[in-house]
Design an enzyme around this catalytic site. Structure first.
Site, PDB file in Angstrom:
ATOM      1  N   ASP A  69      46.213  27.175  42.911  1.00  0.00           N
ATOM      2  CA  ASP A  69      45.732  27.991  41.977  1.00  0.00           C
ATOM      3  C   ASP A  69      45.201  27.156  40.843  1.00  0.00           C
ATOM      4  O   ASP A  69      45.959  26.437  40.053  1.00  0.00           O
ATOM      5  CB  ASP A  69      46.741  29.063  41.336  1.00  0.00           C
ATOM      6  CG  ASP A  69      45.884  30.189  40.490  1.00  0.00           C
ATOM      7  OD1 ASP A  69      44.804  30.686  40.898  1.00  0.00           O
ATOM      8  OD2 ASP A  69      46.568  30.247  39.665  1.00  0.00           O
ATOM      9  N   ARG A  99      24.980  62.247  43.580  1.00  0.00           N
ATOM     10  CA  ARG A  99      25.806  61.296  42.680  1.00  0.00           C
ATOM     11  C   ARG A  99      26.772  60.398  43.011  1.00  0.00           C
ATOM     12  O   ARG A  99      26.885  59.414  43.231  1.00  0.00           O
ATOM     13  CB  ARG A  99      26.114  61.973  41.385  1.00  0.00           C
ATOM     14  CG  ARG A  99      27.015  61.124  40.243  1.00  0.00           C
ATOM     15  CD  ARG A  99      26.196  59.712  40.290  1.00  0.00           C
ATOM     16  NE  ARG A  99      24.499  59.947  39.925  1.00  0.00           N
ATOM     17  CZ  ARG A  99      23.893  58.886  40.213  1.00  0.00           C
ATOM     18  NH1 ARG A  99      23.989  57.427  40.458  1.00  0.00           N
ATOM     19  NH2 ARG A  99      22.692  58.954  39.675  1.00  0.00           N
ATOM     20  N   LYS A 132      42.346  42.656  43.115  1.00  0.00           N
ATOM     21  CA  LYS A 132      41.565  42.888  41.746  1.00  0.00           C
ATOM     22  C   LYS A 132      40.381  43.963  42.336  1.00  0.00           C
ATOM     23  O   LYS A 132      39.192  43.649  42.424  1.00  0.00           O
ATOM     24  CB  LYS A 132      40.849  41.942  41.327  1.00  0.00           C
ATOM     25  CG  LYS A 132      42.129  40.873  40.726  1.00  0.00           C
ATOM     26  CD  LYS A 132      41.642  39.674  40.180  1.00  0.00           C
ATOM     27  CE  LYS A 132      42.758  38.644  39.852  1.00  0.00           C
ATOM     28  NZ  LYS A 132      42.358  37.386  39.252  1.00  0.00           N
ATOM     29  N   GLU A 154      52.292  30.758  45.375  1.00  0.00           N
ATOM     30  CA  GLU A 154      51.465  30.243  44.499  1.00  0.00           C
ATOM     31  C   GLU A 154      51.931  29.012  44.038  1.00  0.00           C
ATOM     32  O   GLU A 154      52.944  28.812  43.662  1.00  0.00           O
ATOM     33  CB  GLU A 154      50.975  31.071  43.413  1.00  0.00           C
ATOM     34  CG  GLU A 154      50.101  30.623  42.418  1.00  0.00           C
ATOM     35  CD  GLU A 154      49.738  31.524  41.307  1.00  0.00           C
ATOM     36  OE1 GLU A 154      49.937  31.343  40.078  1.00  0.00           O
ATOM     37  OE2 GLU A 154      49.343  32.846  41.435  1.00  0.00           O
ATOM     38  N   LYS A 169      53.594  34.949  43.506  1.00  0.00           N
ATOM     39  CA  LYS A 169      52.927  34.508  42.614  1.00  0.00           C
ATOM     40  C   LYS A 169      53.512  33.708  41.373  1.00  0.00           C
ATOM     41  O   LYS A 169      55.193  34.036  41.487  1.00  0.00           O
ATOM     42  CB  LYS A 169      51.742  35.488  42.147  1.00  0.00           C
ATOM     43  CG  LYS A 169      50.799  35.854  43.130  1.00  0.00           C
ATOM     44  CD  LYS A 169      49.743  36.667  42.490  1.00  0.00           C
ATOM     45  CE  LYS A 169      48.645  36.003  41.757  1.00  0.00           C
ATOM     46  NZ  LYS A 169      48.028  35.152  42.235  1.00  0.00           N
TER      47      LYS A 169
END
Length: 282
Positions: A221, A99, A134, A199, A166
């Site tokens: 962005d 697994r 992410k 950003e 950011k």
């Protein structure tokens, strides 16, 4: 991507501990301890293969006496019915590894498959596809290995190897100028040599960054295609440019044609369907 083999080994050991704990009682209860068996790792869905190198480490960690014969390799295009590898040895050991091997390879192959499709869409253009942070906690190393196998470029591994200012950093710092100034002071004070990316959310912010300078990369962005072109023209090669936000298979070509240096996509790792693989006795 350079991967620390000790880090990979540590992650594999933790994953085995999570799954096995004090024993694989299903196998211990039903399969004789001395039984020897063979299994094939089968492809059940077309795509790009990733995670074979990790699977080999899993088998070795579970039982160094398992014998694995590798047929296909990371990055190979695969079709339903292909055999990736065969493994032979203790039946209990094969079941204990099954697994974890599949979970890792299915997710990595899903990421590599999606990444390859996006890379192929812009392959003839001078632009890089970039991954992001992410990622799944404690699985980032494997996910970034998979994006690289698919043909993307690893951006930053974490918060430690690059400075990315950011929107929230900028707002908390008191604006673009304050964020850049404080960052430059921090790097001077600590002696760290880190790239700075900032950003921007609109063309006015691009103008402000161009006035201030002091960065390496300007992120654009969620810009429209028209504004991306305008921003690239304004920047004029003074800084690297990175387009980000809502990058899809249908939009990436248009974004790339604006002249940006890089395109980042969080969807490479956080919106992925795993590729269907199985391990079957024979």
């Amino acid at each position: 991507m350079e991967v620390n083999p000790h880090e990979v080994s540590d992650l594999i050991r933790l994953a085995i501990l999570e799954d096995v704990a004090d024993g694989d009682h299903s196998s211990l209860a039903s399969v004789p301890a001395g039984k020897q068996q063979k299994a094939r790792l089968l492809v059940k869905q077309d795509g790009v293969l990733a995670g074979v190198s990790v699977a080999l480490q899993v088998f070795a960690e579970v039982d160094p006496n398992l014998e694995v014969s590798q047929i296909l390799h990371d990055g190979d295009a695969i079709r339903k019915g292909d055999i990736v590898l065969t493994v032979s040895g203790s039946a209990q050991s094969i079941l204990r590894a099954e697994r974890l091997v599949l979970n890792i390879m299915q997710r990595m192959s899903g990421i590599a498959t999606h990444t390859r499709r996006l890379v192929d869409a812009i392959r003839d253009l001078p632009v890089k596809l970039l991954d992001t942070r992410k990622t799944t906690p404690n699985f980032r190393v494997f996910e970034k290995m998979a994006t690289a196998i698919g043909g993307a470029h690893n951006h930053r591994m974490g918060l430690y190897d690059m400075i990315m200012l950011k929107d929230n950093h900028i707002d908390y710092a008191g604006g673009i100028e304050a964020a850049i100034r404080k960052t430059r002071e921090y790097l001077d004070r600590t002696g760290k040599n880190l790239k700075i990316e900032i950003e921007t959310r609109n063309l006015a912010e691009v103008d402000e960054v161009l006035r201030i300078g002091g960065v390496d990369i300007i992120m654009l962005d969620n810009f429209s295609i028209a504004d991306l072109r305008a921003a690239v023209e304004k920047i004029g090669g003074r800084f690297e440019t990175e387009a980000s936000g809502n990058i899809t298979e249908s939009s990436i070509r248009q974004v790339a044609e604006t002249g940006v240096d890089g395109i980042s996509s969080g969807a490479l790792t956080h919106q992925i369907n795993s590729l269907d693989l199985s391990l079957k006795a024979y």
